[in-house]
Design an enzyme around this catalytic site. Structure first.
Site, PDB file in Angstrom:
ATOM      1  N   TYR A 222       2.997   9.886  -0.512  1.00  0.00           N
ATOM      2  CA  TYR A 222       4.080   9.320   0.307  1.00  0.00           C
ATOM      3  C   TYR A 222       5.456   9.628  -0.270  1.00  0.00           C
ATOM      4  O   TYR A 222       6.455   9.603   0.447  1.00  0.00           O
ATOM      5  CB  TYR A 222       3.943   7.802   0.428  1.00  0.00           C
TER       6      TYR A 222
ATOM      7  N   LYS B 277      -2.716   5.883  -4.361  1.00  0.00           N
ATOM      8  CA  LYS B 277      -3.819   6.798  -4.064  1.00  0.00           C
ATOM      9  C   LYS B 277      -3.654   8.137  -4.763  1.00  0.00           C
ATOM     10  O   LYS B 277      -2.539   8.609  -4.982  1.00  0.00           O
ATOM     11  CB  LYS B 277      -3.921   7.024  -2.550  1.00  0.00           C
TER      12      LYS B 277
ATOM     13  N   ASP C 177       0.844  -1.188   0.000  1.00  0.00           N
ATOM     14  CA  ASP C 177       0.000   0.000   0.000  1.00  0.00           C
ATOM     15  C   ASP C 177       0.879   1.237   0.000  1.00  0.00           C
ATOM     16  O   ASP C 177       1.661   1.463   0.920  1.00  0.00           O
ATOM     17  CB  ASP C 177      -0.899   0.008   1.237  1.00  0.00           C
TER      18      ASP C 177
ATOM     19  N   HIS D  81      -7.510   9.480  -1.962  1.00  0.00           N
ATOM     20  CA  HIS D  81      -6.818   9.478  -0.668  1.00  0.00           C
ATOM     21  C   HIS D  81      -7.645  10.161   0.418  1.00  0.00           C
ATOM     22  O   HIS D  81      -7.765   9.644   1.531  1.00  0.00           O
ATOM     23  CB  HIS D  81      -5.450  10.159  -0.821  1.00  0.00           C
TER      24      HIS D  81
END
Length: 269
Positions: free
Chosen positions: A44, A69, A39, A102
């Site tokens: 990120y 996401k 994930d 997200h």
């Protein structure tokens, strides 16, 4: 690996690796330990690390379930396709298994329509949402016939979020928990809770394994994050024992009703 079946028939491992801030070596370690779900997210900043890990793991891409996401800026700027292409390039793949909104930023319903197109084109095996409350899911239901496959939300013994999880499940949406052990700064409050420590002793398991097993028995997909190889191994080793109904209720009773993360109704990013 134990799996759940999404509402479009796609199978998704019930346990995966949360990769926030993880580097390639830690991700390769998890894959070689037996993880088959990763994930990540554009926000990120490590999709390239994830892509490198998959490429260097020796495991075929088709055998790894990758979630990424769509970030809030791309929703507001109406650059869904551009963001998706950027994610694919960094992940070094031509499809993702699950693509999530997200956070429900303004315009997420319009973004969902573009995600529907990506799904119809076969570039995404399933689409879903993250951090969506009931009203967000109801809005999508008004504008789309495609029910999200997954709703990834905050859930831990400190904030079990059970009402939203049950609402999602009742509508055929698989609930997924981020920070299932409580998240940074709070996991000690979970793992050092005397009730959970007592269960760990009685079941001859780690405290983390007790909590992760609680999620599994709730029917929730979990993505515990760890860079430590031994913890990765233990976090995935939770399918061969079962908590009693009484112990399940005890853990549910730890709930404080207070979030660790942002509230989807009031977030400002």
């Amino acid at each position: 690996m134990q799996a759940v079946t999404l509402n479009n028939g796609v199978e998704m491992p019930q346990i995966g690796l949360g990769t926030f801030a993880l580097k390639e070596q830690a991700i390769v370690s998890a894959l070689q330990t037996g993880y088959r779900m990763l994930d990540t997210a554009w926000q990120y900043g490590n999709e390239e690390e994830v892509g490198n890990a998959v490429r260097h793991s020796g495991i075929e891409r088709k055998d790894i379930f990758i979630t990424t996401k769509l970030w809030t800026d791309h929703i507001r700027q109406h650059t869904v396709r551009e963001a998706f292409e950027d994610s694919l390039r960094k992940l070094q793949t031509d499809y993702v298994d699950l693509y999530l909104i997200h956070w429900p930023a303004e315009g997420f319903d319009a973004a969902w329509k573009v995600m529907e197109e990506l799904y119809a084109e076969g570039r995404v095996r399933a689409i879903g949402v993250s951090n969506c409350h009931v009203q967000h899911l109801e809005l999508l239901a008004k504008v789309s016939d495609i029910v999200p496959a997954v709703n990834q939300v905050e859930s831990s013994p400190l904030f079990n979020n059970e009402a939203l999880i049950q609402y999602s499940r009742d509508r055929g949406i698989v609930p997924e928990a981020w920070c299932p052990l409580g998240g940074s700064g709070c996991y000690k409050r979970v793992l050092e809770n005397p009730l959970i420590m007592d269960m760990a002793h009685r079941y001859n398991r780690t405290e983390a394994q007790i909590v992760l097993r609680w999620h599994i028995q709730r029917g929730i997909v979990i993505i515990p994050r760890s860079s430590d190889g031994e913890r990765q191994r233990k976090n995935i080793d939770v399918t061969d024992f079962e908590l009693t109904a009484e112990d399940m209720a005890v853990i549910a009773g730890i709930d404080t009703g207070r979030r660790v993360g942002a509230n989807p109704d009031t977030f400002n990013f």
